[in-house]
Write a protein that holds these residues in place. Structure first.
Motif, PDB file in Angstrom:
ATOM      1  N   ILE A 364      17.196 -12.613  12.530  1.00 50.65           N
ATOM      2  CA  ILE A 364      17.156 -12.326  11.099  1.00 50.65           C
ATOM      3  C   ILE A 364      16.692 -13.601  10.425  1.00 50.65           C
ATOM      4  O   ILE A 364      17.446 -14.564  10.277  1.00 50.65           O
ATOM      5  CB  ILE A 364      18.524 -11.856  10.592  1.00 50.65           C
ATOM      6  N   ALA A 365      15.425 -13.607  10.055  1.00 45.81           N
ATOM      7  CA  ALA A 365      14.796 -14.824   9.533  1.00 45.81           C
ATOM      8  C   ALA A 365      14.732 -14.849   8.019  1.00 45.81           C
ATOM      9  O   ALA A 365      14.498 -15.898   7.427  1.00 45.81           O
ATOM     10  CB  ALA A 365      13.377 -14.946  10.109  1.00 45.81           C
ATOM     11  N   ALA A 366      14.912 -13.706   7.355  1.00 44.22           N
ATOM     12  CA  ALA A 366      14.798 -13.658   5.900  1.00 44.22           C
ATOM     13  C   ALA A 366      15.656 -12.543   5.346  1.00 44.22           C
ATOM     14  O   ALA A 366      15.823 -11.498   5.967  1.00 44.22           O
ATOM     15  CB  ALA A 366      13.337 -13.441   5.496  1.00 44.22           C
ATOM     16  N   ALA A 367      16.180 -12.785   4.155  1.00 51.45           N
ATOM     17  CA  ALA A 367      16.927 -11.740   3.460  1.00 51.45           C
ATOM     18  C   ALA A 367      15.973 -10.648   2.990  1.00 51.45           C
ATOM     19  O   ALA A 367      14.749 -10.787   3.070  1.00 51.45           O
ATOM     20  CB  ALA A 367      17.660 -12.356   2.267  1.00 51.45           C
ATOM     21  N   ALA A 368      16.529  -9.555   2.516  1.00 53.72           N
ATOM     22  CA  ALA A 368      15.692  -8.489   1.948  1.00 53.72           C
ATOM     23  C   ALA A 368      14.905  -9.052   0.769  1.00 53.72           C
ATOM     24  O   ALA A 368      15.400  -9.892   0.020  1.00 53.72           O
ATOM     25  CB  ALA A 368      16.554  -7.319   1.505  1.00 53.72           C
ATOM     26  N   PRO A 369      13.665  -8.609   0.580  1.00 50.51           N
ATOM     27  CA  PRO A 369      12.814  -9.211  -0.452  1.00 50.51           C
ATOM     28  C   PRO A 369      13.164  -8.751  -1.855  1.00 50.51           C
ATOM     29  O   PRO A 369      13.733  -7.672  -2.059  1.00 50.51           O
ATOM     30  CB  PRO A 369      11.419  -8.709  -0.059  1.00 50.51           C
ATOM     31  N   GLY A 370      12.807  -9.581  -2.827  1.00 49.19           N
ATOM     32  CA  GLY A 370      12.875  -9.141  -4.213  1.00 49.19           C
ATOM     33  C   GLY A 370      11.798  -8.103  -4.465  1.00 49.19           C
ATOM     34  O   GLY A 370      10.859  -7.945  -3.680  1.00 49.19           O
ATOM     35  N   TRP A 371      11.934  -7.396  -5.567  1.00 47.60           N
ATOM     36  CA  TRP A 371      10.998  -6.318  -5.889  1.00 47.60           C
ATOM     37  C   TRP A 371       9.592  -6.887  -6.062  1.00 47.60           C
ATOM     38  O   TRP A 371       9.317  -7.635  -6.992  1.00 47.60           O
ATOM     39  CB  TRP A 371      11.427  -5.626  -7.174  1.00 47.60           C
ATOM     40  N   GLY A 372       8.699  -6.551  -5.135  1.00 44.59           N
ATOM     41  CA  GLY A 372       7.332  -7.040  -5.215  1.00 44.59           C
ATOM     42  C   GLY A 372       7.193  -8.535  -4.970  1.00 44.59           C
ATOM     43  O   GLY A 372       6.178  -9.139  -5.346  1.00 44.59           O
ATOM     44  N   GLU A 373       8.174  -9.115  -4.299  1.00 44.78           N
ATOM     45  CA  GLU A 373       8.181 -10.568  -4.099  1.00 44.78           C
ATOM     46  C   GLU A 373       6.903 -11.086  -3.445  1.00 44.78           C
ATOM     47  O   GLU A 373       6.445 -12.191  -3.731  1.00 44.78           O
ATOM     48  CB  GLU A 373       9.405 -10.951  -3.250  1.00 44.78           C
ATOM     49  N   HIS A 374       6.290 -10.297  -2.564  1.00 48.50           N
ATOM     50  CA  HIS A 374       5.131 -10.763  -1.797  1.00 48.50           C
ATOM     51  C   HIS A 374       3.830 -10.091  -2.221  1.00 48.50           C
ATOM     52  O   HIS A 374       2.845 -10.139  -1.494  1.00 48.50           O
ATOM     53  CB  HIS A 374       5.384 -10.514  -0.304  1.00 48.50           C
ATOM     54  N   THR A 375       3.836  -9.471  -3.408  1.00 44.69           N
ATOM     55  CA  THR A 375       2.650  -8.738  -3.849  1.00 44.69           C
ATOM     56  C   THR A 375       1.409  -9.621  -3.907  1.00 44.69           C
ATOM     57  O   THR A 375       0.360  -9.289  -3.315  1.00 44.69           O
ATOM     58  CB  THR A 375       2.904  -8.084  -5.219  1.00 44.69           C
ATOM     59  N   ASP A 376       1.488 -10.741  -4.593  1.00 44.49           N
ATOM     60  CA  ASP A 376       0.324 -11.627  -4.714  1.00 44.49           C
ATOM     61  C   ASP A 376      -0.127 -12.129  -3.349  1.00 44.49           C
ATOM     62  O   ASP A 376      -1.332 -12.185  -3.049  1.00 44.49           O
ATOM     63  CB  ASP A 376       0.645 -12.812  -5.625  1.00 44.49           C
ATOM     64  N   GLU A 377       0.847 -12.485  -2.531  1.00 43.31           N
ATOM     65  CA  GLU A 377       0.553 -13.009  -1.191  1.00 43.31           C
ATOM     66  C   GLU A 377      -0.222 -11.990  -0.355  1.00 43.31           C
ATOM     67  O   GLU A 377      -1.251 -12.315   0.263  1.00 43.31           O
ATOM     68  CB  GLU A 377       1.879 -13.371  -0.518  1.00 43.31           C
ATOM     69  N   ILE A 378       0.242 -10.750  -0.346  1.00 45.45           N
ATOM     70  CA  ILE A 378      -0.384  -9.712   0.487  1.00 45.45           C
ATOM     71  C   ILE A 378      -1.766  -9.341  -0.049  1.00 45.45           C
ATOM     72  O   ILE A 378      -2.724  -9.180   0.718  1.00 45.45           O
ATOM     73  CB  ILE A 378       0.534  -8.483   0.581  1.00 45.45           C
ATOM     74  N   LEU A 379      -1.875  -9.209  -1.356  1.00 46.68           N
ATOM     75  CA  LEU A 379      -3.177  -8.864  -1.929  1.00 46.68           C
ATOM     76  C   LEU A 379      -4.188  -9.990  -1.733  1.00 46.68           C
ATOM     77  O   LEU A 379      -5.384  -9.731  -1.528  1.00 46.68           O
ATOM     78  CB  LEU A 379      -3.031  -8.529  -3.403  1.00 46.68           C
ATOM     79  N   THR A 380      -3.720 -11.229  -1.768  1.00 45.99           N
ATOM     80  CA  THR A 380      -4.615 -12.360  -1.485  1.00 45.99           C
ATOM     81  C   THR A 380      -5.096 -12.308  -0.046  1.00 45.99           C
ATOM     82  O   THR A 380      -6.277 -12.578   0.239  1.00 45.99           O
ATOM     83  CB  THR A 380      -3.898 -13.692  -1.760  1.00 45.99           C
ATOM     84  N   GLU A 381      -4.229 -11.908   0.870  1.00 49.70           N
ATOM     85  CA  GLU A 381      -4.625 -11.752   2.270  1.00 49.70           C
ATOM     86  C   GLU A 381      -5.723 -10.697   2.402  1.00 49.70           C
ATOM     87  O   GLU A 381      -6.594 -10.794   3.279  1.00 49.70           O
ATOM     88  CB  GLU A 381      -3.422 -11.343   3.124  1.00 49.70           C
ATOM     89  N   LEU A 382      -5.694  -9.689   1.523  1.00 49.41           N
ATOM     90  CA  LEU A 382      -6.711  -8.639   1.558  1.00 49.41           C
ATOM     91  C   LEU A 382      -8.019  -9.075   0.900  1.00 49.41           C
ATOM     92  O   LEU A 382      -9.007  -8.331   0.939  1.00 49.41           O
ATOM     93  CB  LEU A 382      -6.186  -7.380   0.866  1.00 49.41           C
ATOM     94  N   GLY A 383      -8.021 -10.230   0.263  1.00 49.89           N
ATOM     95  CA  GLY A 383      -9.249 -10.744  -0.327  1.00 49.89           C
ATOM     96  C   GLY A 383      -9.368 -10.585  -1.826  1.00 49.89           C
ATOM     97  O   GLY A 383     -10.418 -10.909  -2.402  1.00 49.89           O
ATOM     98  N   TYR A 384      -8.328 -10.090  -2.481  1.00 49.67           N
ATOM     99  CA  TYR A 384      -8.373  -9.961  -3.937  1.00 49.67           C
ATOM    100  C   TYR A 384      -8.122 -11.316  -4.587  1.00 49.67           C
ATOM    101  O   TYR A 384      -7.228 -12.063  -4.180  1.00 49.67           O
ATOM    102  CB  TYR A 384      -7.325  -8.951  -4.415  1.00 49.67           C
ATOM    103  N   ASP A 385      -8.894 -11.629  -5.641  1.00 46.79           N
ATOM    104  CA  ASP A 385      -8.712 -12.908  -6.319  1.00 46.79           C
ATOM    105  C   ASP A 385      -7.732 -12.755  -7.484  1.00 46.79           C
ATOM    106  O   ASP A 385      -7.258 -11.657  -7.803  1.00 46.79           O
ATOM    107  CB  ASP A 385     -10.053 -13.470  -6.807  1.00 46.79           C
ATOM    108  N   SER A 386      -7.440 -13.868  -8.136  1.00 52.24           N
ATOM    109  CA  SER A 386      -6.423 -13.873  -9.190  1.00 52.24           C
ATOM    110  C   SER A 386      -6.808 -12.989 -10.360  1.00 52.24           C
ATOM    111  O   SER A 386      -5.944 -12.368 -11.003  1.00 52.24           O
ATOM    112  CB  SER A 386      -6.168 -15.305  -9.657  1.00 52.24           C
TER     113      SER A 386
END
Length: 398
Positions: A364-386
């Protein structure tokens, strides 16, 4: 952070988690704990009128226990842009898990055939209340409803008491585990065929499967299972007994355990009693046998009988409350509880995976995420810019 590194066992797989409440998150939790990159996809706040059922208290113990080791992406699949983002994720994903009613995924265009057209290797795992087809397919399914329909409530409780629900979500949790098993099988098969497939299970079928020997007794012997309280329906002596300071469970099933019990209690005459000559007779004469056992057990403590009988090879154990359970030295030795730090810095305690792999252990490396906590991170991985991210937020896509 590209992903949460909990284990190497499933680190090469990406899982898109569309599931809610308990059965689906239970399934995905197992994949996450063994290292899969799990993206929990949930609607932005205010989109789903039922969000209070599954996501309101992010710091609550239940949510934290079900959703640790997952990343969170908010995505409105009812908007074309949101669906397009989801399809982009599907291209490189291995598994999608959902527990919507069967008609919902077809309406949104995330049914198996639609996903397969994007990625032929994709595995779609669907968990429903009653199956993907048939007369009840569109019914909403809840654990207690299925406990009743699957026969469990009819055998739980004491004779003449009436049906009683089990004290935990048996159908939900078991359906989640069966679904995880189906996913593992599909991933193994994909190594041979190169193709994904649709994996689906239902709470109803799962509940009937969990009835196990009770169902098999009826199907093959015509023996209709009844409520038996704390006694085992087909074995004796096996049940709950009162010691001088509390209750304990005894499990002396089978001839070997029966003989060891009689020896440990210094009651050799019971071995010669024709009423106890075999298991069937001990079940038939359970009331007499239980009364004799109770007379013996009532003069010593729980710890006395647990120690004495286990040394003799007769399974025996105390009856704990939940706090007492977590204080037991064997429970602590097994590492059942792990503390994690939630996004607010508040410590949360969760229950670890009960299956152990010595070389590629879960973690267990991380607690449950906040609502949309990784949204920017994941979309950036997909190639979307700011700029696109700002646009998506303005449109209510994320």
């Amino acid at each position: 952070m590209a992903k949460i590194n909990s284990s190497n066992a499933l680190a090469r797989f990406r899982v898109l988690d569309l599931s809610r409440v308990r059965a689906g998150p239970t399934c995905v939790r197992m994949l996450a704990d063994f290292g899969a990159d799990v993206i929990r996809i949930e609607p932005p706040k205010g989109v789903d009128p039922n969000e209070g059922m599954f996501a309101a208290d992010r710091l609550g113990g239940d949510f934290q226990n079900l959703n640790r080791n997952k990343r969170s992406l908010t995505l409105n699949l009812k908007k074309p842009e949101g669906l397009e983002i989801f399809r982009s994720l599907v291209k490189d994903a291995d598994v999608v898990v959902e527990n919507w009613r069967p008609d919902v995924k077809a309406r949104l265009g995330v049914d198996y055939e639609s996903l397969r057209a994007i990625n032929p290797r994709i595995i779609l795992a669907s968990i429903s209340g009653f199956g993907q087809s048939g007369p009840y397919a569109r019914r909403p399914g809840f654990d207690q409803i299925v406990q009743g329909m699957g026969g469990l409530m009819s055998v739980t409780g004491f004779p003449e008491q009436g049906p009683v629900r089990a004290g935990l979500a048996v159908a939900d949790s078991a359906a989640g585990l069966y679904s995880a098993l189906g996913i593992f099988i599909a991933l193994l098969e994909r190594e041979v065929s190169g193709e994904g497939q649709w994996v689906h299970t239902s709470l109803l079928h799962t509940m009937i499967a969990m009835m196990d020997f009770q169902a098999a007794r009826y199907l093959n012997e015509g023996d209709v299972p009844q409520q038996a309280g704390n006694d085992h329906p087909t074995s004796s002596p096996m049940g709950l007994f009162q010691a001088v300071d509390g209750l304990f469970n005894l499990g002396a099933s089978g001839e070997g355990s029966w003989q060891r019990l009689c020896a440990a209690l210094a009651r050799p005459e019971w071995l010669d009693d024709p009423d106890y000559a075999n298991e069937k007779l001990r079940v038939k004469n359970r009331s007499k046998l239980n009364a004799q056992l109770q007379a013996v057990f009532s003069v010593q403590s729980v710890s006395h009988w647990v120690d004495l009988l286990n040394r003799a090879g007769v399974p025996t154990g105390p009856v704990y409350t939940v706090p007492e359970m977590f204080e037991d030295p064997q429970v602590q030795h097994l590492g059942v509880v792990k503390e994690v730090i939630a996004e607010t810095g508040i410590p949360r305690r969760v229950v670890t995976q009960p299956v152990r792999l010595e070389r590629t252990e879960s973690a267990i490396a991380a607690a449950a995420p906040g609502w949309g906590e990784h949204t920017d991170e994941i979309l950036t991985e997909l190639g979307y810019d700011s700029e696109r991210l700002r646009s998506f937020r303005a449109q209510g896509v994320v």
